[in-house]
Design a protein around this motif. Structure first.
Motif, PDB file in Angstrom:
ATOM      1  N   ALA A 167      56.384  33.601  40.828  1.00 38.29           N
ATOM      2  CA  ALA A 167      55.645  33.265  39.611  1.00 38.29           C
ATOM      3  C   ALA A 167      54.140  33.241  39.834  1.00 38.29           C
ATOM      4  CB  ALA A 167      56.112  31.904  39.078  1.00 38.29           C
ATOM      5  N   GLY A 168      53.694  33.214  41.108  1.00 36.22           N
ATOM      6  CA  GLY A 168      52.266  33.233  41.388  1.00 36.22           C
ATOM      7  C   GLY A 168      51.631  34.601  41.296  1.00 36.22           C
ATOM      8  N   ARG A 169      52.410  35.594  40.885  1.00 34.83           N
ATOM      9  CA  ARG A 169      51.890  36.962  40.785  1.00 34.83           C
ATOM     10  C   ARG A 169      50.754  37.051  39.764  1.00 34.83           C
ATOM     11  NH1 ARG A 169      55.313  42.218  40.804  1.00 34.83           N
ATOM     12  NH2 ARG A 169      54.097  43.714  39.616  1.00 34.83           N
ATOM     13  N   ALA A 170      50.904  36.369  38.620  1.00 31.65           N
ATOM     14  CA  ALA A 170      49.859  36.405  37.589  1.00 31.65           C
ATOM     15  C   ALA A 170      48.564  35.785  38.102  1.00 31.65           C
ATOM     16  CB  ALA A 170      50.337  35.687  36.334  1.00 31.65           C
ATOM     17  N   LYS A 171      48.675  34.719  38.870  1.00 31.83           N
ATOM     18  CA  LYS A 171      47.473  34.089  39.429  1.00 31.83           C
ATOM     19  C   LYS A 171      46.772  35.019  40.410  1.00 31.83           C
ATOM     20  CE  LYS A 171      45.853  30.028  41.959  1.00 31.83           C
ATOM     21  NZ  LYS A 171      45.122  30.870  42.937  1.00 31.83           N
ATOM     22  N   LEU A 172      47.548  35.742  41.217  1.00 40.11           N
ATOM     23  CA  LEU A 172      46.948  36.689  42.150  1.00 40.11           C
ATOM     24  C   LEU A 172      46.191  37.790  41.403  1.00 40.11           C
ATOM     25  CD1 LEU A 172      49.881  37.037  44.718  1.00 40.11           C
ATOM     26  CD2 LEU A 172      47.771  35.713  44.975  1.00 40.11           C
ATOM     27  N   ALA A 173      46.777  38.287  40.303  1.00 37.75           N
ATOM     28  CA  ALA A 173      46.083  39.296  39.499  1.00 37.75           C
ATOM     29  C   ALA A 173      44.794  38.730  38.912  1.00 37.75           C
ATOM     30  CB  ALA A 173      47.001  39.802  38.390  1.00 37.75           C
ATOM     31  N   GLY A 174      44.814  37.464  38.501  1.00 38.79           N
ATOM     32  CA  GLY A 174      43.590  36.834  38.005  1.00 38.79           C
ATOM     33  C   GLY A 174      42.522  36.713  39.081  1.00 38.79           C
ATOM     34  N   ASP A 175      42.943  36.427  40.323  1.00 39.17           N
ATOM     35  CA  ASP A 175      41.973  36.357  41.418  1.00 39.17           C
ATOM     36  C   ASP A 175      41.338  37.724  41.672  1.00 39.17           C
ATOM     37  OD1 ASP A 175      42.633  33.699  41.651  1.00 39.17           O
ATOM     38  OD2 ASP A 175      44.042  34.005  43.313  1.00 39.17           O
ATOM     39  N   ILE A 176      42.145  38.782  41.602  1.00 37.83           N
ATOM     40  CA  ILE A 176      41.596  40.135  41.775  1.00 37.83           C
ATOM     41  C   ILE A 176      40.607  40.449  40.658  1.00 37.83           C
ATOM     42  CG2 ILE A 176      42.188  42.583  41.847  1.00 37.83           C
ATOM     43  CD1 ILE A 176      44.895  41.804  43.022  1.00 37.83           C
ATOM     44  N   ARG A 177      40.922  40.054  39.440  1.00 42.31           N
ATOM     45  CA  ARG A 177      40.026  40.301  38.304  1.00 42.31           C
ATOM     46  C   ARG A 177      38.699  39.571  38.484  1.00 42.31           C
ATOM     47  NH1 ARG A 177      41.950  37.027  33.625  1.00 42.31           N
ATOM     48  NH2 ARG A 177      40.989  35.497  35.006  1.00 42.31           N
ATOM     49  N   ASP A 178      38.756  38.305  38.857  1.00 44.06           N
ATOM     50  CA  ASP A 178      37.511  37.531  38.995  1.00 44.06           C
ATOM     51  C   ASP A 178      36.622  38.090  40.101  1.00 44.06           C
ATOM     52  OD1 ASP A 178      38.465  35.938  36.977  1.00 44.06           O
ATOM     53  OD2 ASP A 178      39.269  34.399  38.320  1.00 44.06           O
ATOM     54  N   ALA A 179      37.244  38.458  41.227  1.00 44.29           N
ATOM     55  CA  ALA A 179      36.445  38.999  42.328  1.00 44.29           C
ATOM     56  C   ALA A 179      35.860  40.362  41.968  1.00 44.29           C
ATOM     57  CB  ALA A 179      37.302  39.106  43.589  1.00 44.29           C
ATOM     58  N   SER A 180      36.620  41.179  41.262  1.00 40.74           N
ATOM     59  CA  SER A 180      36.121  42.505  40.865  1.00 40.74           C
ATOM     60  C   SER A 180      35.055  42.393  39.790  1.00 40.74           C
ATOM     61  CB  SER A 180      37.285  43.372  40.369  1.00 40.74           C
ATOM     62  OG  SER A 180      38.281  43.507  41.349  1.00 40.74           O
ATOM     63  N   ARG A 181      35.176  41.398  38.910  1.00 36.80           N
ATOM     64  CA  ARG A 181      34.208  41.232  37.823  1.00 36.80           C
ATOM     65  C   ARG A 181      32.815  40.954  38.378  1.00 36.80           C
ATOM     66  NH1 ARG A 181      35.941  36.908  33.516  1.00 36.80           N
ATOM     67  NH2 ARG A 181      37.431  38.571  33.028  1.00 36.80           N
ATOM     68  N   ASN A 182      32.738  40.163  39.433  1.00 32.41           N
ATOM     69  CA  ASN A 182      31.424  39.840  39.997  1.00 32.41           C
ATOM     70  C   ASN A 182      30.735  41.083  40.555  1.00 32.41           C
ATOM     71  OD1 ASN A 182      31.812  37.123  39.375  1.00 32.41           O
ATOM     72  ND2 ASN A 182      32.800  36.702  41.342  1.00 32.41           N
ATOM     73  N   GLU A 183      31.511  41.976  41.166  1.00 33.47           N
ATOM     74  CA  GLU A 183      30.908  43.174  41.747  1.00 33.47           C
ATOM     75  C   GLU A 183      30.626  44.231  40.690  1.00 33.47           C
ATOM     76  OE1 GLU A 183      32.790  44.783  45.132  1.00 33.47           O
ATOM     77  OE2 GLU A 183      33.233  42.841  46.056  1.00 33.47           O
ATOM     78  N   ALA A 184      31.419  44.255  39.609  1.00 27.90           N
ATOM     79  CA  ALA A 184      31.232  45.283  38.579  1.00 27.90           C
ATOM     80  C   ALA A 184      30.081  44.966  37.638  1.00 27.90           C
ATOM     81  CB  ALA A 184      32.526  45.463  37.775  1.00 27.90           C
ATOM     82  N   ASN A 185      29.532  43.760  37.700  1.00 34.54           N
ATOM     83  CA  ASN A 185      28.402  43.429  36.824  1.00 34.54           C
ATOM     84  C   ASN A 185      27.197  44.314  37.085  1.00 34.54           C
ATOM     85  OD1 ASN A 185      29.740  41.411  35.436  1.00 34.54           O
ATOM     86  ND2 ASN A 185      29.100  39.794  36.850  1.00 34.54           N
ATOM     87  N   SER A 186      27.052  44.774  38.319  1.00 38.53           N
ATOM     88  CA  SER A 186      25.916  45.639  38.633  1.00 38.53           C
ATOM     89  C   SER A 186      26.016  46.994  37.946  1.00 38.53           C
ATOM     90  CB  SER A 186      25.815  45.834  40.147  1.00 38.53           C
ATOM     91  OG  SER A 186      26.994  46.462  40.644  1.00 38.53           O
ATOM     92  N   LEU A 187      27.198  47.344  37.477  1.00 39.14           N
ATOM     93  CA  LEU A 187      27.383  48.614  36.766  1.00 39.14           C
ATOM     94  C   LEU A 187      27.173  48.466  35.271  1.00 39.14           C
ATOM     95  CD1 LEU A 187      30.606  49.928  38.561  1.00 39.14           C
ATOM     96  CD2 LEU A 187      28.233  50.551  39.036  1.00 39.14           C
ATOM     97  N   GLY A 188      26.947  47.266  34.797  1.00 40.18           N
ATOM     98  CA  GLY A 188      26.806  47.048  33.363  1.00 40.18           C
ATOM     99  C   GLY A 188      28.125  46.996  32.632  1.00 40.18           C
ATOM    100  N   VAL A 189      29.238  46.768  33.348  1.00 36.67           N
ATOM    101  CA  VAL A 189      30.563  46.692  32.734  1.00 36.67           C
ATOM    102  C   VAL A 189      31.167  45.324  33.020  1.00 36.67           C
ATOM    103  CG1 VAL A 189      30.911  49.178  32.973  1.00 36.67           C
ATOM    104  CG2 VAL A 189      31.786  47.639  34.735  1.00 36.67           C
TER     105      VAL A 189
END
Length: 667
Positions: free
Chosen positions: A515-537
């Motif tokens: 059941a922790g699969r959804a939380k892991l996907a959320g962690d991937i999203r949050d970490a990727s969001r911080n790096e993708a901000n430099s692209l304007g997305v």
């Protein structure tokens, strides 16, 4: 003119007059009528129509070489009225539209949302208002898991590390046409990705056995809710009507082993039924009842399910393709009049008529002062027309519309001059500035499968999908340049792959399949969001789809599943034999107990009877001893002389013969 040697008479360079031809009959055949005035009339009409189209005024003309002529180029009221009527008709045709009962329309005024058009006749004044007609109530379907190739593979890994083959169907429609139109660029692909990721998430948290039987309805309902909640987070305007759980079967590589388990279960039931029949027979006999007739029967053999008929596809006759898309091929047929050159004569007439028309048109244009004036005005019109066209083109190229689904940059020689993120009408400098548009809706990206190694060193193949949106077009342009979305998706894919390896590599495989699969996907999203901000997305969502075993481990997994099923089948047969033996042993024990109890009761009855008999004999003996001796002697005689015992060896004076020797025996 007929005899001038021109195109209408004889002579000329085309072979002479008809008289010179073999079998000729003069200038014209009988009954043909005058030809020269008819051709001249055609030339006149063509000239007048040409002048009208070029801005002149039509009317009768004098002789070709005489005075007079047209009065000069001018528009008539009738021409203006017809042009205005045609323009009004075209505008009405572009402005009125119909909406069917199953549809709704979204109207945009200069690119900005204006209103919703309901079924019926609607009015959207072109070009200021545009309408997008969307079918909202019809149900659409997405089939997922059909086939074994690529992303459509239905093989999914369960929580107990088994593999199940699943096919299901998502039925959906549109409940908000504005959100559907403005927020998602690829609604169908989004539904497929979300549905597959949601199903794999549910299957990864379930065991194999419940998936194959009792939990199908629960899984379908849970899947529907999970897909709907994800789509609502995108403001997609989509409604999930239902989920059809078509199939949940073992993979074809191990399906025979599962069938063997079913056969073993049936064999177990048969053994138990046979043991029950044996027990009933034995116990009935032990209780003194009539034995059950017939042998025990096992489970009835299931009837063969009627095969499903496969309908042959209806093959209609293909439509005949016409020989010519533009109509029947034209054929020129002429009848020979006996001279042998009828077709050639008609060709000569056509060529001569064409030359005569060109001469007459040239003479009409060159004759008189009015013709010179019309030619001068036509030249002016010809010069003004390109200028007018260029002016209109420049005016149109200086305005542009940004609608609800877009953001725009205005570039001047490569430099950003303006950023337009709101819908509406905007202006730019023609030829100097250019407009670059970017999609403002949610965009999709599928990450290619990659192998990861969790903490327990059990390698898994994982793929994911992401949904992102361009939030800063200026930063986006500076980061990816003219490459646009292609380069941006390449960089986002690199970011997601790195974050997926980092997040999933820090947990065990059991946590990924829980059941922790959804939380892991959320962690991937949050970490990727911080790096993708430099692209304007902005990374809006990340979902894990496949969490499967590597291809080289599938055979080992299938072998393990087959071994488990064989063990389960053997266990079922052993349980059946055990149950049958237990029933038989219990029946035999019950039989022995019943027989022993019956014998005990019989011995008790016999003992009591003997005691009563002896008591009766004792009473009788005590009342008349002599009669008792006599009765006992008779019983001895009966026992001694019964059957083949005819010889007795004893002393003559024995007491045995007292009652046989005399009527008065000894006392």
């Amino acid at each position: 003119m007929a005899g001038s040697g021109g195109p209408w008479g004889g002579g000329g360079s085309d072979g002479g007059d008809d008289k010179d031809r073999p079998g000729g009959r003069g200038g014209r055949r009988p009954g043909e009528g005058p030809q020269i005035p008819e051709i001249e009339e055609i030339v006149k009409k063509g000239t007048e129509q040409l002048r009208v189209l070029m801005g002149g005024r039509g009317g009768p003309r004098g002789p070709v070489n005489g005075g007079g002529g047209p009065s000069g180029p001018a528009f008539t009221r009738g021409t203006l009225g017809l042009a205005a009527l045609a323009a009004a008709g075209l505008w009405a045709f572009a402005s009125f539209y119909t909406v069917k009962p199953e549809e709704q329309s979204v109207e945009l005024f200069l690119g900005k949302f204006s209103s919703i058009g309901l079924p019926g006749l609607n009015f959207a004044p072109w070009p200021f208002v545009t309408a997008n007609v969307i079918p909202v109530t019809p149900e659409r379907t997405e089939d997922i898991g059909v086939g074994r190739g690529g992303s459509d593979s239905g093989l999914m890994l369960t929580g107990d590390e088994n593999i199940v083959d699943i096919d299901f169907q998502v039925v959906w429609n549109i409940n908000d046409p504005t959100e559907y139109l403005f927020n998602l660029r690829d609604p169908e692909l989004t539904i497929r990705a979300v549905a597959e990721a949601s199903m794999r998430e549910i299957i990864a948290q379930s065991q194999l056995a419940p998936i194959l039987n009792r939990d199908r309805g629960v899984i379908a309902e849970r899947l529907k809710d999970l897909i709907q909640s994800t789509l609502n987070s995108y403001n997609s305007g989509l409604n999930i009507v239902r989920v059809n759980f078509d199939r949940a079967d073992p993979p074809r590589e191990v399906i025979d082993a599962f069938k063997n388990v079913q056969s073993a279960e049936q064999q177990r039931d048969r053994l138990q039924k046979e043991a029950d029949a044996y027990a009933n027979t034995v116990l009935a006999a032990a209780r003194g009842g009539r034995p059950a007739s017939g042998r025990g029967r096992g489970l009835p053999r299931p009837g063969r399910e009627p095969g499903r008929g496969r309908g042959e596809p209806l093959l209609g006759r293909p439509d005949r393709v016409p020989e010519s898309a533009g109509g029947h091929p034209q054929a020129s047929l002429s009848r020979d009049d006996g001279t042998g050159d009828g077709p050639r004569r008609q060709g000569d007439h056509r060529r001569k008529s064409g030359r005569a028309g060109r001469r007459a048109l040239s003479a009409a244009e060159r004759t008189g002062p009015q013709g010179d004036r019309g030619e001068e005005l036509m030249n002016r019109t010809t010069l003004l027309l390109p200028v007018l066209v260029l002016a209109i083109a420049a005016a149109l190229s200086s305005v542009f519309i940004v609608d609800e689904r877009q953001k725009a940059l205005v570039l001047q020689f490569g430099q950003i001059k303006a950023v337009h993120e709101q819908p509406g009408l905007y202006f730019k400098v023609p030829l100097i500035q250019e407009v670059v548009r970017y999609d403002d809706r949610i965009l999709g990206l599928d990450v290619d499968p990659l192998e990861i190694t969790p903490l327990d060193d059990r390698r898994l193949v994982v793929d994911a999908f992401a949904r992102y949106r361009i939030v800063d077009v200026q930063k986006f342009r500076q980061a990816v340049g003219a490459s646009g979305e292609a380069l941006a998706e390449t960089r986002i894919d690199t970011i997601l792959r790195a974050q997926t390896r980092e997040v999933l590599g820090s947990v065990t495989s059991s946590e990924i399949l829980s059941a922790g699969r959804a939380k892991l996907a959320g962690d991937i999203r949050d970490a990727s969001r911080n790096e993708a901000n430099s692209l304007g997305v902005e990374i809006i969502d990340v979902r894990l789809k496949r969490t499967d075993l590597p291809e080289q481990n599938l055979d080992a997994t299938f072998a393990r599943m087959r071994a488990e099923r064989e063990r389960e089948a053997a266990d079922e047969v052993a349980r059946g034999n055990e149950a049958a033996q237990r029933v038989r042993a219990q029946a035999d024990r019950t039989k022995v107990e019943l027989v022993s109890d019956a014998q005990r009761q019989a011995e008790i009855v016999r003992g009591e009877a003997d005691a009563k008999r002896n008591a009766i004999f004792a009473d009788a003996y005590g009342g008349d001893p002599e009669f008792f001796d006599f009765y006992r002697s008779l019983a001895a005689y009966r026992a001694g002389l019964l059957g083949g015992n005819s010889t007795l060896v004893m002393a003559p004076n024995s007491e045995f013969f007292d009652y046989l020797k005399s009527a008065n025996p000894r006392p």
